[in-house]
Design a protein around this motif. Structure first.
Motif, PDB file in Angstrom:
ATOM      1  N   TYR A 155       0.769  -1.236   0.000  1.00  0.00           N
ATOM      2  CA  TYR A 155       0.000   0.000   0.000  1.00  0.00           C
ATOM      3  C   TYR A 155       0.803   1.291   0.000  1.00  0.00           C
ATOM      4  O   TYR A 155       0.273   2.346  -0.309  1.00  0.00           O
ATOM      5  CB  TYR A 155      -0.908   0.049   1.239  1.00  0.00           C
ATOM      6  CG  TYR A 155      -1.898  -1.075   1.323  1.00  0.00           C
ATOM      7  CD1 TYR A 155      -2.751  -1.332   0.253  1.00  0.00           C
ATOM      8  CD2 TYR A 155      -1.991  -1.858   2.459  1.00  0.00           C
ATOM      9  CE1 TYR A 155      -3.665  -2.353   0.332  1.00  0.00           C
ATOM     10  CE2 TYR A 155      -2.905  -2.872   2.543  1.00  0.00           C
ATOM     11  CZ  TYR A 155      -3.740  -3.122   1.473  1.00  0.00           C
ATOM     12  OH  TYR A 155      -4.651  -4.125   1.556  1.00  0.00           O
ATOM     13  N   ASP A 202       3.176  -3.299   6.882  1.00  0.00           N
ATOM     14  CA  ASP A 202       1.816  -3.757   6.659  1.00  0.00           C
ATOM     15  C   ASP A 202       1.025  -3.924   7.947  1.00  0.00           C
ATOM     16  O   ASP A 202      -0.065  -4.450   7.943  1.00  0.00           O
ATOM     17  CB  ASP A 202       1.788  -5.057   5.818  1.00  0.00           C
ATOM     18  CG  ASP A 202       2.648  -6.133   6.445  1.00  0.00           C
ATOM     19  OD1 ASP A 202       3.151  -5.890   7.558  1.00  0.00           O
ATOM     20  OD2 ASP A 202       2.813  -7.192   5.824  1.00  0.00           O
ATOM     21  N   ASP A 204      -1.413  -2.948  11.011  1.00  0.00           N
ATOM     22  CA  ASP A 204      -2.617  -2.115  10.945  1.00  0.00           C
ATOM     23  C   ASP A 204      -2.311  -0.708  11.479  1.00  0.00           C
ATOM     24  O   ASP A 204      -1.455  -0.550  12.334  1.00  0.00           O
ATOM     25  CB  ASP A 204      -3.737  -2.772  11.763  1.00  0.00           C
ATOM     26  CG  ASP A 204      -5.086  -2.482  11.130  1.00  0.00           C
ATOM     27  OD1 ASP A 204      -5.122  -1.708  10.147  1.00  0.00           O
ATOM     28  OD2 ASP A 204      -6.094  -3.022  11.603  1.00  0.00           O
ATOM     29  N   THR A 222      -2.390   2.921  -3.666  1.00  0.00           N
ATOM     30  CA  THR A 222      -3.682   2.688  -4.314  1.00  0.00           C
ATOM     31  C   THR A 222      -4.192   3.976  -4.976  1.00  0.00           C
ATOM     32  O   THR A 222      -5.194   3.953  -5.671  1.00  0.00           O
ATOM     33  CB  THR A 222      -4.750   2.199  -3.303  1.00  0.00           C
ATOM     34  OG1 THR A 222      -5.014   3.245  -2.359  1.00  0.00           O
ATOM     35  CG2 THR A 222      -4.292   0.961  -2.560  1.00  0.00           C
ATOM     36  N   ASN A 282      -6.071   0.514   8.463  1.00  0.00           N
ATOM     37  CA  ASN A 282      -5.742   0.183   7.072  1.00  0.00           C
ATOM     38  C   ASN A 282      -6.962  -0.286   6.289  1.00  0.00           C
ATOM     39  O   ASN A 282      -7.074  -0.059   5.094  1.00  0.00           O
ATOM     40  CB  ASN A 282      -4.679  -0.920   7.029  1.00  0.00           C
ATOM     41  CG  ASN A 282      -3.307  -0.363   7.332  1.00  0.00           C
ATOM     42  OD1 ASN A 282      -3.181   0.780   7.750  1.00  0.00           O
ATOM     43  ND2 ASN A 282      -2.288  -1.171   7.143  1.00  0.00           N
ATOM     44  N   THR A 283      -7.891  -0.977   6.968  1.00  0.00           N
ATOM     45  CA  THR A 283      -9.074  -1.481   6.255  1.00  0.00           C
ATOM     46  C   THR A 283      -9.881  -0.316   5.706  1.00  0.00           C
ATOM     47  O   THR A 283     -10.269  -0.312   4.537  1.00  0.00           O
ATOM     48  CB  THR A 283      -9.951  -2.322   7.215  1.00  0.00           C
ATOM     49  OG1 THR A 283      -9.104  -3.183   7.950  1.00  0.00           O
ATOM     50  CG2 THR A 283     -11.000  -3.097   6.473  1.00  0.00           C
ATOM     51  N   PHE A 286      -7.538   1.465   2.880  1.00  0.00           N
ATOM     52  CA  PHE A 286      -7.143   0.827   1.633  1.00  0.00           C
ATOM     53  C   PHE A 286      -8.193  -0.119   1.054  1.00  0.00           C
ATOM     54  O   PHE A 286      -8.177  -0.401  -0.132  1.00  0.00           O
ATOM     55  CB  PHE A 286      -5.836   0.037   1.834  1.00  0.00           C
ATOM     56  CG  PHE A 286      -4.679   0.887   2.277  1.00  0.00           C
ATOM     57  CD1 PHE A 286      -4.240   1.951   1.494  1.00  0.00           C
ATOM     58  CD2 PHE A 286      -4.020   0.622   3.464  1.00  0.00           C
ATOM     59  CE1 PHE A 286      -3.167   2.734   1.893  1.00  0.00           C
ATOM     60  CE2 PHE A 286      -2.951   1.401   3.874  1.00  0.00           C
ATOM     61  CZ  PHE A 286      -2.521   2.461   3.089  1.00  0.00           C
ATOM     62  N   ASP A 287      -9.099  -0.654   1.894  1.00  0.00           N
ATOM     63  CA  ASP A 287     -10.015  -1.687   1.391  1.00  0.00           C
ATOM     64  C   ASP A 287     -11.431  -1.186   1.138  1.00  0.00           C
ATOM     65  O   ASP A 287     -12.160  -1.790   0.365  1.00  0.00           O
ATOM     66  CB  ASP A 287     -10.076  -2.876   2.371  1.00  0.00           C
ATOM     67  CG  ASP A 287      -8.699  -3.514   2.538  1.00  0.00           C
ATOM     68  OD1 ASP A 287      -7.885  -3.358   1.608  1.00  0.00           O
ATOM     69  OD2 ASP A 287      -8.451  -4.140   3.583  1.00  0.00           O
ATOM     70  N   ARG A 288     -11.833  -0.118   1.814  1.00  0.00           N
ATOM     71  CA  ARG A 288     -13.222   0.348   1.625  1.00  0.00           C
ATOM     72  C   ARG A 288     -13.219   1.415   0.534  1.00  0.00           C
ATOM     73  O   ARG A 288     -13.219   2.603   0.805  1.00  0.00           O
ATOM     74  CB  ARG A 288     -13.778   0.907   2.939  1.00  0.00           C
ATOM     75  CG  ARG A 288     -13.754  -0.123   4.036  1.00  0.00           C
ATOM     76  CD  ARG A 288     -14.725   0.129   5.154  1.00  0.00           C
ATOM     77  NE  ARG A 288     -14.870  -1.102   5.917  1.00  0.00           N
ATOM     78  CZ  ARG A 288     -14.539  -1.236   7.209  1.00  0.00           C
ATOM     79  NH1 ARG A 288     -14.112  -0.200   7.880  1.00  0.00           N
ATOM     80  NH2 ARG A 288     -14.672  -2.398   7.813  1.00  0.00           N
ATOM     81  N   LYS A 289     -13.181   0.955  -0.707  1.00  0.00           N
ATOM     82  CA  LYS A 289     -13.058   1.892  -1.812  1.00  0.00           C
ATOM     83  C   LYS A 289     -14.344   1.998  -2.633  1.00  0.00           C
ATOM     84  O   LYS A 289     -14.313   2.406  -3.787  1.00  0.00           O
ATOM     85  CB  LYS A 289     -11.885   1.464  -2.713  1.00  0.00           C
ATOM     86  CG  LYS A 289     -10.500   1.745  -2.117  1.00  0.00           C
ATOM     87  CD  LYS A 289     -10.205   3.236  -2.108  1.00  0.00           C
ATOM     88  CE  LYS A 289      -8.856   3.582  -1.535  1.00  0.00           C
ATOM     89  NZ  LYS A 289      -7.733   3.244  -2.342  1.00  0.00           N
ATOM     90  N   ASP A 293     -19.677   1.619   0.752  1.00  0.00           N
ATOM     91  CA  ASP A 293     -19.096   1.260   2.056  1.00  0.00           C
ATOM     92  C   ASP A 293     -19.253   2.391   3.068  1.00  0.00           C
ATOM     93  O   ASP A 293     -18.959   2.212   4.241  1.00  0.00           O
ATOM     94  CB  ASP A 293     -17.582   0.994   1.926  1.00  0.00           C
ATOM     95  CG  ASP A 293     -17.283  -0.217   1.061  1.00  0.00           C
ATOM     96  OD1 ASP A 293     -18.144  -1.098   1.003  1.00  0.00           O
ATOM     97  OD2 ASP A 293     -16.205  -0.265   0.445  1.00  0.00           O
ATOM     98  N   GLU A 353      -9.978   1.187  -9.569  1.00  0.00           N
ATOM     99  CA  GLU A 353      -9.835  -0.267  -9.708  1.00  0.00           C
ATOM    100  C   GLU A 353      -8.606  -0.665 -10.519  1.00  0.00           C
ATOM    101  O   GLU A 353      -8.296  -1.832 -10.669  1.00  0.00           O
ATOM    102  CB  GLU A 353     -11.096  -0.852 -10.350  1.00  0.00           C
ATOM    103  CG  GLU A 353     -12.221  -0.914  -9.332  1.00  0.00           C
ATOM    104  CD  GLU A 353     -13.591  -1.079  -9.962  1.00  0.00           C
ATOM    105  OE1 GLU A 353     -13.660  -1.536 -11.116  1.00  0.00           O
ATOM    106  OE2 GLU A 353     -14.573  -0.727  -9.291  1.00  0.00           O
TER     107      GLU A 353
END
Ligand code: SF4
Ligand code: FES
Length: 367
Positions: A155, A202, A204, A222, A282-283, A286-289, A293, A353
């Motif tokens: 990331y 990496d 959290d 990202t 981090n969630t 980086f993950d809730r895009k 969400d 994406e």
């Protein structure tokens, strides 16, 4: 209980009362505006930060009411506490302005002037500092030091060439994550931010190093090269997160979430909720895009002095359309036919994406 006696401090001829133990920088922030010295390494929510960059130097013209002698040298306002009756000069001191210009020149000795391709452009504290206090040229004639770019895990990318060694990211790793695997190696001209054996960052909450980095040395992989920050639309949003406050800022293009960051206050530091700094996990970052969400609260409040505020007007009142009126109800044809959708960035291409930066190929393939 007796009331605590407040200290009177005068900064650039403005007097305020502050609690004992307040630093000159925080006292100046209470006044606000130009009276506040810039701070590149100090960060309120990181213990031990400050005292590294010297951009916050001020002149103490009188030490205190009890001992009104001036301090002989300029002092770092982030690390010096006020005394009762202290008189401080910031922008009213030519010595300070000259020293600050010198500090900026030193910070820029090795810093590349790659703002046109740097992801931090538009929200870079060094860029602002350079504009406000820097000289128009450099006197430095030697080769600048350069480093290879490193991916620190999936990331985060480190572009050490841009680092000003403010130490903020190491304090983040130390204080708000469970393990620090990076730090400043070597000394003097060789000092660099590194993970000794290329370990990845990496754990959290480590994404917060990106938010505290005042320059473009640590960027979000990202988001890198997906968009210029002033073309995005920042909105405040929240989600129910079991790890962090879940209060974030989404940087959107249309309904696409290009980047997630923590929310910042007017000093560029993370906002405080219920007395605690609102670091994000981090969630969330980086993950809730996906827009789904998040619960969007509304447009973020951006300083109108920031380039990011361009084109984002809150409470906009559009003037009455007069052309159809004078043309007896007919809408104009061809007249002022300016396209309202960019022909370069195609909306159907989901930038968030893409695995890497967008190139001309990305848009050609999607024609
Ligand atoms: S990488 Fe950024 S946050 Fe870390 S020391 Fe360098 S400038 Fe500061
Ligand atoms: S902000 Fe005070 S020395 Fe860097």
């Amino acid at each position: 209980m007796s009331e605590q006696k407040l200290f009177k401090v005068t900064i650039d001829n403005i007097t305020i009362d502050v609690e004992p133990g307040t630093s000159i920088l925080h006292a100046a922030r209470k006044i606000g505006g130009d009276v506040t010295p810039p701070a590149m390494c100090y960060y309120t929510h990181l213990k031990g930060s400050g005292g590294k960059c010297r951009t916050c130097l001020v002149e103490v013209a009188a030490g205190s009411a009890a001992d009104p002698r001036p301090m002989p040298k300029l002092v770092a306002s982030c690390r010096t506490n006020v005394m009762d009756g202290m008189v401080v000069k910031n922008i009213t001191s030519p010595r300070v302005l000259e020293a600050r210009a010198g500090v900026v020149e030193f910070l820029l000795i090795n810093h590349p002037l790659d703002c046109p391709i740097c992801d931090q452009a538009g929200e870079c504290h060094l860029q602002d500092l350079g504009y406000e206090h820097g000289a128009e040229g450099t006197r430095y004639e030697f080769t600048r030091r350069t480093f290879k770019k490193h991916d620190l895990g999936p990331y985060i990318q480190l572009h050490m060439t841009r680092c000003i060694l403010c130490y903020r990211c190491t304090y983040v790793a130390d204080q708000i994550t469970d393990k620090r695997v990076h730090g400043i190696l070597d000394r003097g001209d060789h000092a660099e931010i590194a993970t000794y054996i290329e370990q990845s960052l990496d754990n959290d909450f480590i994404g917060n190093v990106i938010d505290v980095c005042p320059v473009g040395a640590l960027t979000d992989r990202t988001f890198r090269f997906k968009n210029r920050v002033w073309f995005t639309k920042p909105v405040d949003a929240h989600c129910n997160c079991d790890k962090c406050s879940g209060k974030v800022q989404l940087w959107m293009r249309g309904d696409e979430v290009l980047r997630v960051t923590s929310r910042k206050d007017e000093w560029g530091e993370v906002q405080v909720y219920d007395g605690k700094p609102g670091w994000i996990c981090n969630t969330c970052r980086f993950d809730r895009k996906k827009a789904s969400d998040w619960v969007v609260e509304g447009p973020s409040n951006i300083s109108r002095h920031s380039v990011i505020s361009q084109g984002h007007y809150v409470g906009l009142q559009t003037p009455e359309e007069t052309v159809p009126k004078v043309m007896h109800g007919r809408n104009p044809k061809l007249l002022m036919d300016i396209h309202d959708v960019s022909g370069v960035n195609r909306p159907e291409v989901r930038l968030s994406e893409l695995p890497g930066p967008a190139t001309s190929k990305t848009f050609e393939e999607n024609k």
